[in-house]
Design an enzyme around this catalytic site. Structure first.
Site, PDB file in Angstrom:
ATOM      1  N   GLY A 167      10.457  -3.615   0.236  1.00  0.00           N
ATOM      2  CA  GLY A 167       9.209  -3.267  -0.434  1.00  0.00           C
ATOM      3  C   GLY A 167       9.424  -2.109  -1.381  1.00  0.00           C
ATOM      4  O   GLY A 167      10.523  -1.892  -1.901  1.00  0.00           O
ATOM      5  N   GLY A 204       9.754   1.028  -0.884  1.00  0.00           N
ATOM      6  CA  GLY A 204      10.825   1.922  -0.476  1.00  0.00           C
ATOM      7  C   GLY A 204      12.175   1.249  -0.376  1.00  0.00           C
ATOM      8  O   GLY A 204      13.188   1.777  -0.860  1.00  0.00           O
ATOM      9  N   SER A 219      15.482  -8.769   3.939  1.00  0.00           N
ATOM     10  CA  SER A 219      14.068  -8.805   3.589  1.00  0.00           C
ATOM     11  C   SER A 219      13.404 -10.008   4.226  1.00  0.00           C
ATOM     12  O   SER A 219      14.035 -11.050   4.403  1.00  0.00           O
ATOM     13  CB  SER A 219      13.918  -8.870   2.069  1.00  0.00           C
ATOM     14  N   ALA A 243      14.543  -9.824   9.846  1.00  0.00           N
ATOM     15  CA  ALA A 243      15.189  -9.407  11.094  1.00  0.00           C
ATOM     16  C   ALA A 243      14.234  -9.570  12.267  1.00  0.00           C
ATOM     17  O   ALA A 243      13.068  -9.173  12.192  1.00  0.00           O
ATOM     18  CB  ALA A 243      15.652  -7.953  11.006  1.00  0.00           C
ATOM     19  N   CYS A 271      -3.999   5.070   5.307  1.00  0.00           N
ATOM     20  CA  CYS A 271      -3.928   4.786   3.874  1.00  0.00           C
ATOM     21  C   CYS A 271      -5.357   4.649   3.373  1.00  0.00           C
ATOM     22  O   CYS A 271      -5.971   3.598   3.556  1.00  0.00           O
ATOM     23  CB  CYS A 271      -3.112   3.513   3.625  1.00  0.00           C
ATOM     24  N   GLY A 284       3.962   7.096  -2.576  1.00  0.00           N
ATOM     25  CA  GLY A 284       5.163   6.738  -3.323  1.00  0.00           C
ATOM     26  C   GLY A 284       6.048   7.911  -3.654  1.00  0.00           C
ATOM     27  O   GLY A 284       7.282   7.815  -3.601  1.00  0.00           O
ATOM     28  N   CYS A 337      -1.133  10.468  -6.395  1.00  0.00           N
ATOM     29  CA  CYS A 337      -1.923   9.236  -6.284  1.00  0.00           C
ATOM     30  C   CYS A 337      -2.776   9.058  -7.526  1.00  0.00           C
ATOM     31  O   CYS A 337      -3.366  10.028  -8.027  1.00  0.00           O
ATOM     32  CB  CYS A 337      -2.823   9.290  -5.047  1.00  0.00           C
ATOM     33  N   LYS A 392      -2.591   4.420 -14.653  1.00  0.00           N
ATOM     34  CA  LYS A 392      -2.153   3.477 -13.629  1.00  0.00           C
ATOM     35  C   LYS A 392      -1.660   2.177 -14.252  1.00  0.00           C
ATOM     36  O   LYS A 392      -0.664   1.602 -13.792  1.00  0.00           O
ATOM     37  CB  LYS A 392      -3.263   3.190 -12.629  1.00  0.00           C
TER      38      LYS A 392
END
Length: 425
Positions: free
Chosen positions: A12, A14, A36, A80, A161, A322, A355, A390
């Site tokens: 993703g 990260g 992934s 995994a 979040c 992020g 953000c 953005k």
């Protein structure tokens, strides 16, 4: 001589960036392998736009296999099933095993919809946590728009979040006004936060004032210190909790459309492994992003265990933004390079936050350095420029992923898209 293998679990925001940066740091001295679940990257911050029909899925996705091949990074999309850290082994979903010398866990979270009866895409509320969910939310919104009614948006107890919840509430308001049906849609924002604009960070700058003002201006009612008891078809039962933990009030909120962000927990591949994860399934990490028990295991992003900022009446988690994730990536890449040289790791992430919350016709931006207070920089601002920033950052980030470029991403956003002039102002 066989080269060491650095396995990265997750691709993703990260994991993909980590693959590129780690490969750049170690070069030909080690093999980098990405595991992934699926073969595409999607830009999660754009999910609110997908959920309202402002973006198509293919505009925010990148096919990973060709990018990884160009960068000489191994890649498998099978996922995994389980990490076996005492054996330095990943058990893959197809029954095969991948043995590693170093492991970087970047899985993101498991979405804990099941912790609240009726929550989530398989229940009665929508989600913007994954592009699959966002597409379903968009379909549901189009159905709703033909026969509008009340809307409930927010984040449940234990969520970590909050920015996307505010963002989606405001975007919905903007779109409803464009369709000239806003007058037929009462809106309520429900959040576990102790106050509007807390964001899991005890606020940044004047996010409390800015976001409360937006709510009032847009005629969005809000309930804070909220605990969602259950959701049924068209009805959400909410308990408003006092500071001492007692239920101060109960609310039965009817809705024709609802999007609620869930709590997160660690994914099943790592959850319940003693010494690796906490009881919630998040990966334990020291200041160098290295696990205290399994010293060849690193972690970054949402899967990392971080304690809450402070005690709240309703559980409120800490976001992993992020900017923070990018800093973790860089620290891990440099630490792996040191370990390949036979040295102990010394690099630490800075854990800053940035953000951009787009409201469609405006927005709020904030920077927190560091993310957890007290801070050296504590800034927030609003304006139409946030929406433009953005949009620009979305194109920039997705373009960098397509090219397999390493960081900085969010540092550039802080310096270029917000800009030093606005920051000083």
């Amino acid at each position: 001589m066989t080269k060491p293998i650095i396995a990265i679990l997750g691709a993703g925001l990260g994991g993909a960036v980590a693959a590129f940066e780690i490969k750049a740091a170690v070069g030909s001295r080690a093999e980098v392998m990405v595991v992934s679940r699926g073969d595409t990257f999607h830009f999660v911050p754009s999910n609110p736009w997908v959920a309202i029909g402002w973006r198509r899925r293919d505009a925010i996705e990148v096919a990973l296999a060709p990018v990884m091949a160009r960068k000489k990074i191994g890649f498998t999309p099978v996922g995994a099933r389980r990490v076996h850290p005492s054996e330095n082994r990943l058990e893959l979903e197809d029954g095969e095993s991948l043995f590693y010398d170093y492991l970087v866990v970047a899985t993101g979270p498991e979405l804990a919809f099941d912790e609240i009866e009726g929550l989530g895409p398989d229940g009665f509320t929508q989600s913007i946590c994954h592009v699959d969910h966002a597409e379903k939310a968009a379909e549901a919104f189009e159905t709703f728009a033909r026969n509008p009614g009340p809307i409930v948006v927010g984040a449940v107890q234990g969520a970590s979040c909050y920015g996307p919840a505010y963002e989606f509430a405001m975007i919905l308001d903007t779109e409803l006004r464009r369709r000239k049906i806003r007058d037929r849609v009462p809106m309520t924002f429900v959040t576990a936060e102790p106050y509007v604009g807390h964001l899991g960070l005890d606020g940044v700058g004047d996010t409390k004032g800015l976001l409360e003002a937006e709510m009032r201006d847009r005629h969005i009612k809000f309930i804070t210190n909220a605990r969602v008891a259950k959701v049924t078809d068209g009805m959400m039962s909410v308990e408003e909790v006092a500071e001492d933990g007692a239920v101060r009030a109960t609310h039965d909120l009817p809705f024709a459309y609802s999007m609620m962000l869930p709590a997160f927990r660690g994914v099943s591949a790592v959850a319940g492994i003693e010494g690796l994860t906490n009881p919630r399934g998040f990966v334990l990490a020291d200041s160098h992003q290295r696990n205290p028990t399994y010293r060849n295991v690193f972690s970054l992003g949402v899967c990392v265990a971080i304690p809450p900022v402070g005690k709240t009446a309703v559980p409120v988690g800490v976001p992993k933004t992020g900017f923070m994730i990018e800093s973790m990536v860089t620290a891990i890449a440099e630490n792996l390079r040191q370990m390949l040289d036979g040295q102990e790791p010394t690099h630490e992430a800075t854990w800053n936050a940035i953000c951009l919350a787009d409201f469609g016709d405006g927005g709020v931006a904030f920077i927190a350095q560091p993310q957890i207070p007290p801070r050296n920089l504590n800034w927030a601002a609003e304006g139409g420029w946030v929406h433009l920033a953005k949009v620009g950052f979305e194109k920039y980030f997705i373009g960098k992923i397509k090219r397999g470029a390493s960081a900085p991403f969010y540092e550039k956003l802080a310096l270029d898209l917000i800009g030093a002039r606005k920051l000083k102002a």
